[in-house]
Design an enzyme around this catalytic site. Structure first.
Site, PDB file in Angstrom:
ATOM      1  CB  SER A  19      -1.058  -0.144   1.147  1.00  0.00           C
ATOM      2  OG  SER A  19      -2.022   0.667   0.986  1.00  0.00           O
ATOM      3  CD  GLU A  71      -5.578  -4.539  -3.301  1.00  0.00           C
ATOM      4  OE1 GLU A  71      -5.530  -4.010  -2.344  1.00  0.00           O
ATOM      5  OE2 GLU A  71      -4.615  -4.979  -3.653  1.00  0.00           O
ATOM      6  CG  HIS A  79      -5.560  -3.013   0.943  1.00  0.00           C
ATOM      7  ND1 HIS A  79      -4.844  -2.762  -0.027  1.00  0.00           N
ATOM      8  CD2 HIS A  79      -5.125  -2.332   1.919  1.00  0.00           C
ATOM      9  CE1 HIS A  79      -4.034  -1.770   0.012  1.00  0.00           C
ATOM     10  NE2 HIS A  79      -4.176  -1.305   1.259  1.00  0.00           N
TER      11      HIS A  79
END
Length: 484
Positions: A174, A302, A391
């Site tokens: 990320s 995600e 995610h």
């Protein structure tokens, strides 16, 4: 059992834990406080005697916790044998929306990766306004410069922990992956690492104009202009609170800040033309970092965790407005044509997964390939609950920490067994990439699009998100700018 070794600033004392030597809270730069508050990182202050390195150092100021101590720029080293030489080195750069970073997070413990035969380093960097607000009188991207300083420390010191300074891989998820994409094209980071693993790369980078406007609003919360000299005396927790207030108002700023309003953070790296000379996609496509081998990937679902937090139901008009407001945007019409049976919420979740993470990662892989780099690609398709392949789940599997406070144990023994098997496989393949530059499957090319898919049955296939890939074909990620 204690263990000692020498760094260029002095001796440190760590301890053995389950077959891995761990050194915590080792400073790699001077405390960024007082006159150093908003400067580029300064060298660490040497010490006499042996420094205790058995406790985690303080993390940088961030939401949800009071700032503790001033020596934020510290790191942790896990090593299977500090007496060895030539071990591959993995430097973890934490994610957390450019707002959070904490090496003490149990989900990000490097012990399992170290046990596989690598020296693992986890370094703090300034987050939030401390590291990424655009301030007059201060360099941009201070958080990135902290990461460069940490990599410089690794180059000079990792031999003392058994590592090979010529075989360094940066690993990030990320915001950590976004940081690595920036490092790939930053002159200051050239030569500091040989390979890079980017998990769920976000597509958000800011122009100076957008970053300055956001910084002005953060300063206005404190009644001060966005100048380093005016903010140096502000308590770190007060600056965090000001940024948090701006974050809470992001949905109201779509008319001025554009797509940033749809993200969970008002901070991202600034394409300032100096420290970060260009957006990663453009620079990689032109050959930047062509000698760095890349492993790039994302999860299938995600956006599921953010969607669950929103808890609202969109109508058709709301979904269209959201999809048409993204930058760059393929438009709601194309999504409706590609996903004709999707509800407005499903369209949002698919489009936001694409815009925030999936397509930036895919486009980065293709840009790097065009620029001459060797690239591998993966997607995680496995999940154990309604969030699916959410995610960050790939990171937990690689670190072997997916059973810690995630609900995995409650999902039952079959899910736990699947997670453990997948964790061992992903960690082995990531370690193989870090050690040799080859994770064990064919490289990615835009023609064949060979992708490692981690799922109940792991396969190597063409890139799975074909509909989204076609929707985004021809769109280009760059730097987000002010609207109007």
């Amino acid at each position: 059992m204690i263990v000692e070794t020498r760094t260029d600033a002095g001796m440190v004392r760590g301890r053995w834990e389950d077959g891995v030597a761990v050194f915590r809270g080792v400073p790699f730069a001077a405390p960024p406080v007082g006159p150093n508050r908003f400067t580029a990182p300064r060298p660490a202050v040497p010490w006499d005697g042996v420094r205790d390195a058995t406790r985690f150092g303080p993390p940088p100021p961030q939401p949800g916790r009071a700032t503790d101590g001033q020596e934020w720029l510290n790191l942790v080293v896990w090593t299977p044998d500090p007496g060895r030489s030539g071990l591959p080195v993995v430097v973890w750069i934490s994610g957390g929306t450019y707002l959070n970073c904490d090496s003490a997070n149990p989900h990000l413990c490097g012990a399992a990766l170290a046990s596989a035969g690598a020296v693992v380093v986890s370094a703090h960097y300034r987050t939030g306004a401390e590291g990424f607000a655009r301030l007059d009188g201060a360099p941009d991207n201070r958080g990135l410069l902290d990461q460069v300083a940490a990599l410089g420390w690794v180059r000079e010191n990792v031999t003392a922990f058994g590592g090979d300074p010529a075989n360094v891989t940066v690993l990030g998820q990320s915001a950590g992956a976004g940081s690595i994409a920036a490092l790939l094209v930053m002159p200051a980071a050239a030569g500091l690492f040989r390979r890079a693993i980017l998990q769920s790369l976000p597509g958000t980078y800011f122009t100076p104009a957008l970053a300055s406007d956001i910084a002005a609003e953060v300063g206005a919360e404190l009644g001060r202009p966005p100048r380093a000299e005016d903010l140096t005396g502000v308590a770190p927790d007060d600056l965090v609170a000001a940024a948090r207030s701006v974050t809470a108002r992001l949905p109201e700023r779509a008319g001025r800040w554009g797509s940033v309003a749809y993200t969970p953070t008002p901070f991202s790296p600034v394409v300032d033309g100096e420290i970060l000379p260009a957006s990663p996609w453009a620079a990689l496509g032109e050959g930047a970092a062509r000698d760095v081998e890349l492993l790039v990937g994302h999860t299938r679902d995600e956006y599921s965790l953010l969607a669950a937090r929103l808890g609202d139901t969109l109508d058709d008009a709301g979904a269209d407005a959201l999809l048409d407001g993204l930058t760059p945007t393929p438009g709601a019409r194309r999504y409706r044509a590609a996903y004709p049976s999707a509800s407005p919420n499903e369209l949002r979740d698919t489009a936001m997964s694409d815009w925030l993470w999936r397509m930036p990662a895919l486009h980065l892989a293709e840009a790097a390939h065009a620029g001459g780099a060797r690239v591998w690609f993966y997607e995680l398709g496995w999940g154990f609950n309604a969030a699916g392949a959410s995610h960050g789940l790939d990171t937990l599997l690689v670190f072997g920490t997916a059973e810690i406070d995630t609900g995995l144990t409650e999902a039952g023994p079959d899910a736990v067994a699947q997670a453990r098997g997948l964790s061992e496989l992903m960690r082995a393949e990531h370690h193989s990439f870090a050690a040799t530059g080859d994770p064990g499957w064919p490289r990615y090319t835009p023609h064949e699009r060979r992708t490692r898919v981690y799922d109940t049955d792991c396969t190597i296939t063409r890139y799975p998100e074909q509909r989204s890939r076609v929707i985004w074909r021809g769109r280009r990620f760059g730097a987000l700018d002010l609207i109007g």
